[in-house]
Design a protein around this motif. Structure first.
Motif, PDB file in Angstrom:
ATOM      1  N   LYS A   1       0.839  -1.207   0.000  1.00 53.48           N
ATOM      2  CA  LYS A   1       0.000   0.000   0.000  1.00 53.48           C
ATOM      3  C   LYS A   1       0.873   1.255   0.000  1.00 53.48           C
ATOM      4  N   ILE A   2       1.941   1.237   0.787  1.00 54.15           N
ATOM      5  CA  ILE A   2       2.848   2.384   0.850  1.00 54.15           C
ATOM      6  C   ILE A   2       3.528   2.582  -0.503  1.00 54.15           C
ATOM      7  N   LYS A   3       3.996   1.496  -1.075  1.00 56.42           N
ATOM      8  CA  LYS A   3       4.663   1.548  -2.383  1.00 56.42           C
ATOM      9  C   LYS A   3       3.701   2.104  -3.444  1.00 56.42           C
ATOM     10  N   HIS A   4       2.465   1.634  -3.414  1.00 58.27           N
ATOM     11  CA  HIS A   4       1.443   2.092  -4.365  1.00 58.27           C
ATOM     12  C   HIS A   4       1.171   3.584  -4.173  1.00 58.27           C
ATOM     13  N   ALA A   5       1.049   4.013  -2.914  1.00 56.64           N
ATOM     14  CA  ALA A   5       0.769   5.420  -2.619  1.00 56.64           C
ATOM     15  C   ALA A   5       1.927   6.326  -3.049  1.00 56.64           C
ATOM     16  N   LEU A   6       3.162   5.848  -2.896  1.00 52.62           N
ATOM     17  CA  LEU A   6       4.333   6.634  -3.310  1.00 52.62           C
ATOM     18  C   LEU A   6       4.370   6.843  -4.823  1.00 52.62           C
ATOM     19  N   ALA A   7       3.740   5.924  -5.553  1.00 54.23           N
ATOM     20  CA  ALA A   7       3.714   6.028  -7.012  1.00 54.23           C
ATOM     21  C   ALA A   7       2.901   7.242  -7.470  1.00 54.23           C
ATOM     22  N   PHE A   8       2.044   7.771  -6.581  1.00 53.69           N
ATOM     23  CA  PHE A   8       1.258   8.955  -6.929  1.00 53.69           C
ATOM     24  C   PHE A   8       2.088  10.223  -6.914  1.00 53.69           C
ATOM     25  N   GLY A   9       3.320  10.140  -6.413  1.00 55.79           N
ATOM     26  CA  GLY A   9       4.194  11.317  -6.418  1.00 55.79           C
ATOM     27  C   GLY A   9       4.208  12.028  -5.076  1.00 55.79           C
ATOM     28  N   ASP A  10       3.956  13.326  -5.089  1.00 57.76           N
ATOM     29  CA  ASP A  10       4.028  14.208  -3.920  1.00 57.76           C
ATOM     30  C   ASP A  10       3.304  13.607  -2.708  1.00 57.76           C
ATOM     31  N   ILE A  11       4.061  13.353  -1.623  1.00 57.39           N
ATOM     32  CA  ILE A  11       3.452  12.741  -0.435  1.00 57.39           C
ATOM     33  C   ILE A  11       2.927  13.777   0.550  1.00 57.39           C
ATOM     34  N   SER A  12       3.131  15.070   0.296  1.00 58.44           N
ATOM     35  CA  SER A  12       2.696  16.089   1.245  1.00 58.44           C
ATOM     36  C   SER A  12       1.171  16.159   1.362  1.00 58.44           C
ATOM     37  N   GLU A  13       0.457  15.853   0.286  1.00 56.13           N
ATOM     38  CA  GLU A  13      -1.007  15.850   0.327  1.00 56.13           C
ATOM     39  C   GLU A  13      -1.545  14.526  -0.199  1.00 56.13           C
ATOM     40  N   ASN A  14      -0.891  13.456   0.139  1.00 57.64           N
ATOM     41  CA  ASN A  14      -1.250  12.140  -0.368  1.00 57.64           C
ATOM     42  C   ASN A  14      -1.952  11.352   0.743  1.00 57.64           C
TER      43      ASN A  14
END
Length: 158
Positions: A34-47
């Motif tokens: 899940k973390i790996k998938h979420a990081l694929a969205f790019g910018d983590i500041s508003e993810n």
């Protein structure tokens, strides 16, 4: 501060070990994905997916640490040590509610194993405390929110 001793039946110990194994081998991998998938969205500041996955990871790690601590401090009750003379942790106790004439069978377990839906009550619960150390034929009074319940002990088994 020393951790509190955790009283477990053999069955309870096995259940905790299986849960720990599942968390370490299956759940950790799921959360990492899940973390790996979420990081694929790019910018983590508003993810929000990333934040949610990191929170879930923290919860899983906290649960793993709690289970490891419980297992480290576990005192396993041996079936051979359970007396049929007096109620103790590990005993199956058949009682009769003297007001309603109902017969109920409880298994007295440590607090980590308590499950009222399976009639497994903690040795630290009001009913568990009242039954511990008693013999067949004795009547116990248990203070509950609605008043006092009187149980007669009918049988003690393993």
């Amino acid at each position: 501060m020393a951790d509190k001793e955790v009283i477990l039946t053999v069955e309870g110990l096995k259940k905790l070990e299986e849960e720990l194994e599942h968390l370490k081998t299956v759940k950790r991998k799921e959360v990492a994905e899940k973390i790996k998938h979420a990081l694929a969205f790019g910018d983590i500041s508003e993810n929000s997916e990333y934040d949610e996955a990191k929170n879930e990871q923290a919860q899983v790690e906290e649960k793993i640490a709690k289970l490891e601590r419980m297992l480290r401090n576990a005192k396993v009750i041996d079936q051979e040590d359970i007396s049929l003379d007096i109620v103790n942790v590990g005993s199956k106790v058949k009682v009769k509610d003297l007001e309603f004439e109902d017969e109920i069978e409880y298994t007295i377990v440590g607090s980590a194993e308590a499950d009222p839906y399976e009639a497994k009550i903690s040795n630290e619960s009001p009913v568990g405390k009242a039954l511990i150390g008693k013999r067949v034929g004795e009547v116990v009074e248990v203070q509950v929110p609605d008043g006092v319940i009187k149980y007669e002990i009918l049988e003690i088994n393993k």
